[in-house]
Design a protein around this motif. Structure first.
Motif, PDB file in Angstrom:
ATOM      1  N   ILE A 132       0.880  -1.171   0.000  1.00  0.00           N
ATOM      2  CA  ILE A 132       0.000   0.000   0.000  1.00  0.00           C
ATOM      3  C   ILE A 132       0.918   1.221   0.000  1.00  0.00           C
ATOM      4  N   GLU A 133       0.674   2.131  -0.930  1.00  0.00           N
ATOM      5  CA  GLU A 133       1.384   3.400  -0.946  1.00  0.00           C
ATOM      6  C   GLU A 133       0.337   4.503  -0.960  1.00  0.00           C
ATOM      7  N   TYR A 134       0.592   5.542  -0.174  1.00  0.00           N
ATOM      8  CA  TYR A 134      -0.361   6.645  -0.141  1.00  0.00           C
ATOM      9  C   TYR A 134       0.316   7.963   0.157  1.00  0.00           C
ATOM     10  N   GLY A 135      -0.397   9.022  -0.213  1.00  0.00           N
ATOM     11  CA  GLY A 135       0.021  10.373   0.122  1.00  0.00           C
ATOM     12  C   GLY A 135      -0.887  10.909   1.205  1.00  0.00           C
ATOM     13  N   MET A 136      -0.283  11.502   2.223  1.00  0.00           N
ATOM     14  CA  MET A 136      -1.058  12.123   3.291  1.00  0.00           C
ATOM     15  C   MET A 136      -1.478  13.528   2.859  1.00  0.00           C
ATOM     16  N   GLU A 137      -2.430  14.091   3.576  1.00  0.00           N
ATOM     17  CA  GLU A 137      -2.949  15.396   3.207  1.00  0.00           C
ATOM     18  C   GLU A 137      -1.900  16.499   3.271  1.00  0.00           C
ATOM     19  N   ASP A 138      -0.831  16.285   4.046  1.00  0.00           N
ATOM     20  CA  ASP A 138       0.226  17.299   4.137  1.00  0.00           C
ATOM     21  C   ASP A 138       1.322  17.098   3.086  1.00  0.00           C
ATOM     22  N   GLY A 139       1.126  16.130   2.166  1.00  0.00           N
ATOM     23  CA  GLY A 139       2.072  15.918   1.078  1.00  0.00           C
ATOM     24  C   GLY A 139       3.114  14.845   1.337  1.00  0.00           C
ATOM     25  N   ARG A 140       3.211  14.363   2.574  1.00  0.00           N
ATOM     26  CA  ARG A 140       4.172  13.298   2.859  1.00  0.00           C
ATOM     27  C   ARG A 140       3.662  11.970   2.297  1.00  0.00           C
ATOM     28  N   THR A 141       4.585  11.027   2.064  1.00  0.00           N
ATOM     29  CA  THR A 141       4.211   9.737   1.497  1.00  0.00           C
ATOM     30  C   THR A 141       4.540   8.597   2.464  1.00  0.00           C
ATOM     31  N   VAL A 142       3.824   7.496   2.270  1.00  0.00           N
ATOM     32  CA  VAL A 142       3.979   6.300   3.101  1.00  0.00           C
ATOM     33  C   VAL A 142       3.949   5.082   2.195  1.00  0.00           C
ATOM     34  N   GLN A 143       4.804   4.102   2.501  1.00  0.00           N
ATOM     35  CA  GLN A 143       4.756   2.798   1.837  1.00  0.00           C
ATOM     36  C   GLN A 143       4.632   1.736   2.931  1.00  0.00           C
ATOM     37  N   VAL A 144       3.657   0.851   2.772  1.00  0.00           N
ATOM     38  CA  VAL A 144       3.456  -0.258   3.697  1.00  0.00           C
ATOM     39  C   VAL A 144       3.599  -1.546   2.897  1.00  0.00           C
ATOM     40  N   THR A 145       4.476  -2.437   3.351  1.00  0.00           N
ATOM     41  CA  THR A 145       4.622  -3.725   2.677  1.00  0.00           C
ATOM     42  C   THR A 145       4.228  -4.845   3.632  1.00  0.00           C
ATOM     43  N   PHE A 146       3.655  -5.889   3.047  1.00  0.00           N
ATOM     44  CA  PHE A 146       3.211  -7.078   3.764  1.00  0.00           C
ATOM     45  C   PHE A 146       3.994  -8.253   3.188  1.00  0.00           C
ATOM     46  N   THR A 147       4.844  -8.855   4.007  1.00  0.00           N
ATOM     47  CA  THR A 147       5.699  -9.952   3.544  1.00  0.00           C
ATOM     48  C   THR A 147       5.315 -11.221   4.285  1.00  0.00           C
ATOM     49  N   GLU A 148       4.802 -12.204   3.546  1.00  0.00           N
ATOM     50  CA  GLU A 148       4.393 -13.462   4.157  1.00  0.00           C
ATOM     51  C   GLU A 148       5.615 -14.331   4.421  1.00  0.00           C
ATOM     52  N   ASN A 149       5.691 -14.865   5.628  1.00  0.00           N
ATOM     53  CA  ASN A 149       6.788 -15.734   6.056  1.00  0.00           C
ATOM     54  C   ASN A 149       6.197 -17.037   6.589  1.00  0.00           C
ATOM     55  N   GLY A 150       5.536 -17.798   5.741  1.00  0.00           N
ATOM     56  CA  GLY A 150       4.882 -19.011   6.223  1.00  0.00           C
ATOM     57  C   GLY A 150       3.657 -18.658   7.046  1.00  0.00           C
ATOM     58  N   ASP A 151       3.716 -18.929   8.363  1.00  0.00           N
ATOM     59  CA  ASP A 151       2.578 -18.667   9.253  1.00  0.00           C
ATOM     60  C   ASP A 151       2.579 -17.272   9.848  1.00  0.00           C
ATOM     61  N   SER A 152       3.551 -16.451   9.484  1.00  0.00           N
ATOM     62  CA  SER A 152       3.599 -15.085  10.001  1.00  0.00           C
ATOM     63  C   SER A 152       3.723 -14.094   8.843  1.00  0.00           C
ATOM     64  N   THR A 153       3.497 -12.827   9.175  1.00  0.00           N
ATOM     65  CA  THR A 153       3.559 -11.758   8.182  1.00  0.00           C
ATOM     66  C   THR A 153       4.327 -10.588   8.771  1.00  0.00           C
ATOM     67  N   THR A 154       5.294 -10.078   8.032  1.00  0.00           N
ATOM     68  CA  THR A 154       6.019  -8.881   8.445  1.00  0.00           C
ATOM     69  C   THR A 154       5.386  -7.673   7.768  1.00  0.00           C
ATOM     70  N   VAL A 155       5.057  -6.682   8.579  1.00  0.00           N
ATOM     71  CA  VAL A 155       4.511  -5.419   8.081  1.00  0.00           C
ATOM     72  C   VAL A 155       5.589  -4.358   8.297  1.00  0.00           C
ATOM     73  N   THR A 156       5.964  -3.692   7.199  1.00  0.00           N
ATOM     74  CA  THR A 156       6.975  -2.642   7.243  1.00  0.00           C
ATOM     75  C   THR A 156       6.349  -1.355   6.724  1.00  0.00           C
ATOM     76  N   GLU A 157       6.489  -0.284   7.499  1.00  0.00           N
ATOM     77  CA  GLU A 157       6.000   1.029   7.085  1.00  0.00           C
ATOM     78  C   GLU A 157       7.196   1.966   6.958  1.00  0.00           C
ATOM     79  N   ILE A 158       7.300   2.633   5.815  1.00  0.00           N
ATOM     80  CA  ILE A 158       8.333   3.642   5.582  1.00  0.00           C
ATOM     81  C   ILE A 158       7.596   4.943   5.273  1.00  0.00           C
ATOM     82  N   PHE A 159       7.850   5.963   6.086  1.00  0.00           N
ATOM     83  CA  PHE A 159       7.116   7.215   5.912  1.00  0.00           C
ATOM     84  C   PHE A 159       8.042   8.412   5.968  1.00  0.00           C
ATOM     85  N   ASP A 160       7.609   9.485   5.312  1.00  0.00           N
ATOM     86  CA  ASP A 160       8.335  10.745   5.347  1.00  0.00           C
ATOM     87  C   ASP A 160       8.149  11.392   6.712  1.00  0.00           C
TER      88      ASP A 160
END
Length: 140
Positions: free
Chosen positions: A84-112
């Protein structure tokens, strides 16, 4: 000359498959259960149209009624159960990735980072919300 915004990364690994993690991350009835940084806050409302071009808005509020704000933006890229990638109302951006690892999932958020608060404070706040998300998914 404008400089690029500092990027901040937060991450957690959730003991659940990616389909469940994705659903809990995006369904408004779940967002209101986890999208706040501390127990004295809550998210009384959430709207989410999780598709490229869709919009979202979540109200975050102090439980004592002293302060609230809306957090919202527009999705620029959505790949179900992946990114998921999005722009916030103040112009900053965010990327969220979902990485499946078998029975678990890693969620990583990178934001301005924003320019008002120290980067460590921003990282701690976003990490606290992500930790609430992990707790919510694993309990439900």
């Amino acid at each position: 000359m404008e400089t690029a915004a500092q990027k901040i990364t937060v991450e957690t690994t959730i003991n659940a498959p990616v389909a469940k993690v994705w659903e809990h991350f995006n369904a408004p009835e779940h967002i209101t259960q986890w999208c706040f940084a501390s127990d004295d806050w809550h998210a009384p409302s959430a709207e989410n149209d999780v598709r490229t071009g869709g919009k979202f808005r979540t109200t975050m509020a102090a439980k004592d009624g002293s302060f609230s704000f809306d957090f919202g933006g527009v999705y620029s890229n959505v790949v179900p159960q992946s990114v998921i990638e999005y722009g916030m109302e103040d112009g900053r951006t965010v990327q969220v990735t979902f990485t499946e690892n078998g029975d678990s999932t890693t969620v990583t958020e990178i934001f301005d980072a924003e320019q008002t608060n120290p980067a460590d404070m921003q990282r701690d706040g976003w990490q606290a919300i992500l930790n609430n998300f992990k707790k919510h998914v694993e309990a439900n």
